[in-house]
Design an enzyme around this catalytic site. Sequence first.
Site, PDB file in Angstrom:
ATOM      1  N   SER A   1     -25.058 -12.315 -25.076  1.00 31.62           N
ATOM      2  CA  SER A   1     -24.600 -10.995 -26.071  1.00 31.62           C
ATOM      3  C   SER A   1     -23.607 -11.535 -27.019  1.00 31.62           C
ATOM      4  O   SER A   1     -23.173 -10.534 -27.855  1.00 31.62           O
ATOM      5  CB  SER A   1     -23.988 -10.285 -24.857  1.00 31.62           C
ATOM      6  OG  SER A   1     -22.601 -10.534 -24.390  1.00 31.62           O
TER       7      SER A   1
ATOM      8  N   GLY B   1       0.936  -1.028  -0.019  1.00 28.65           N
ATOM      9  CA  GLY B   1      -0.143   0.134  -0.060  1.00 28.65           C
ATOM     10  C   GLY B   1       0.722   1.282  -0.007  1.00 28.65           C
ATOM     11  O   GLY B   1       2.067   1.176   0.315  1.00 28.65           O
TER      12      GLY B   1
ATOM     13  N   ASP C   1     -18.001 -13.610 -21.060  1.00 29.98           N
ATOM     14  CA  ASP C   1     -18.877 -13.620 -19.859  1.00 29.98           C
ATOM     15  C   ASP C   1     -20.026 -14.330 -19.777  1.00 29.98           C
ATOM     16  O   ASP C   1     -20.759 -15.301 -19.143  1.00 29.98           O
ATOM     17  CB  ASP C   1     -18.655 -12.247 -18.696  1.00 29.98           C
ATOM     18  CG  ASP C   1     -17.343 -11.978 -18.771  1.00 29.98           C
ATOM     19  OD1 ASP C   1     -16.513 -12.850 -18.853  1.00 29.98           O
ATOM     20  OD2 ASP C   1     -17.270 -10.640 -18.556  1.00 29.98           O
TER      21      ASP C   1
ATOM     22  N   CYS D   1       5.387  -5.885   1.753  1.00 28.47           N
ATOM     23  CA  CYS D   1       5.655  -4.669   1.655  1.00 28.47           C
ATOM     24  C   CYS D   1       5.151  -3.987   2.853  1.00 28.47           C
ATOM     25  O   CYS D   1       5.754  -4.083   3.884  1.00 28.47           O
ATOM     26  CB  CYS D   1       5.254  -4.061   0.230  1.00 28.47           C
ATOM     27  SG  CYS D   1       6.230  -2.473  -0.086  1.00 28.47           S
TER      28      CYS D   1
END
Length: 521
Positions: free
Chosen positions: A230, A61, A234, A88
């Site tokens: 469509s 972060g 997906d 990190c």
Amino acid sequence: MSAGSAPVTERVAVLDFGAQYAQLIARSVRECGVYCELRSGDADPEQLKAEGFAAAILSGGPASVYGEGAPRAHPALWSSGLPLLGICYGHQLLSHALGGRVERATHAEYGGAEMEVTAAEGVLSGFPACTRVWMSHGDLVLEPPPGFVVCARTASTPVAVIANAARRIYGVQFHPEVAHTPLGLQVLRNFLFGVCALRATWSMERYADQAASAIRESVGPAGRAVAALSGGVDSAVATALVHRAIGGRLTAIFVDHGLQREAEAEEVTAAFAGAFPALRLIHVRAEERFLAALRGVIEPERKRRIIGAEFVAVFEEEAGRLGTVDFLVQGTIYPDVIESGGGASAKAATIKTHHNVGGLPERMRFRLVEPLRPLFKDEVRALGMELGLPASLLWRQPFPGPGLAIRILGEVTRDRLALVRRADAIVREELAPLGLGREIWQGFAVLPGARTVGVMGDVRTYGELVAVRAIASRDAMTADWARLPHDVLERISSRITNEVPGVNRVVYDITSKPPATIEWE
Ligand code: XMP
């Protein structure tokens, strides 16, 4: 959980502290064969355990642990007994919280570094004495917390890896999730299988079985579902999965708005008919209706709204003919969930709210079946292969819902559609040998609606201009124009001017996103 999300037994949480790479950590863990989800950095460890999480990875972060408002972990995390791996910022956070010393580095460290391994155990089990790692940090752990041993260092990072084997808590300053750390996956495998003793149970074969039973359970023995196909990956995979679960109680509706690419409607319907002969598939040919609604419309947002509204209307009419249907299948995938801010992580910013079929659920009082909610795109493709969908359908380039209508600037007419469709097919044919990927994310033709003067066979022409756009991208959020080889550009240009009647000039779009967008409208 929406109906149809599969239960997964062994799971790991990535606690997100605003990392650029949080999704990549989750992807890498899944690549190791363990299911993984993002959760907010301060998630309650008891809640995590109740949800079945067996371990947590603390992400990186941008903050400093001693900075004002720096994101903190839940105070009970450290004594929760959950095995922890800090990466990190996560490494600095656990060091700071458990009594170590973290400070701003005199020199920030970005990029590759040689790491000397002083104790090849725990997450570094099996590591050579020296290995390359990828660093990106401005703060440093200077002293490990009491009870921790230092296992590795680099020239500028004295405490690069720490371990407390008894508490099963580990911290690494480098990024094991990026490709630039060659042994990065080994760190994750050591943690998952060595430290946490998890098993690699996450595979698409297993997921297909688990998800199908979960769908059967939530739809019930007599429930019926409808899916809107469509042509995209997906919706195709979601439909195939629900079909596996409930067979003939699913009806798929393919609303053919006539704005598809060349041969697309036939390819999609033939692929489904071939792979799933028992699926009830309704192909609604609605080109006339969409063209009529788009007559005289020029403004891009109006085009989108009209196409969206017409789509809902056509779908409603067809679904209405099916009698009682309780469930609507949607192909929502994990990045959509995260981007919509409705996902696991409160830290992920809301970028846009996705609806694969805009407006349908609200208007139609369906319950949703979203069986791909936990999956990343490449997992969706792997699942599609597992379910028997052809690779040609699973590996298409992204194509906008409003179709070719937003690649025709100005009015959409049958002739202009035919022109851009043919030019687009030529572009895709010529790009096909180069393969799709990050280097070429999308490549297509646009009809800007400009006419220019040319000369063909000694005769003056006044013809259409076609623009070619090909872009390189990771995720379509930003993009650069693809550096296509000149001979490919040459073939595209000469084929379009020769094979598409009425076109006498071709230009290549050399604009990145930003400032442009990928589509022209
Ligand atoms: P832009 O043009 O915004 O496109 O840079 C980013 C990506 O999204 C696709 N796109 C759409 N996809 N419905 C969709 O399903 C849409 O209305 C739409 N508009 C753009 C575009 O092809 C690119 O991959």
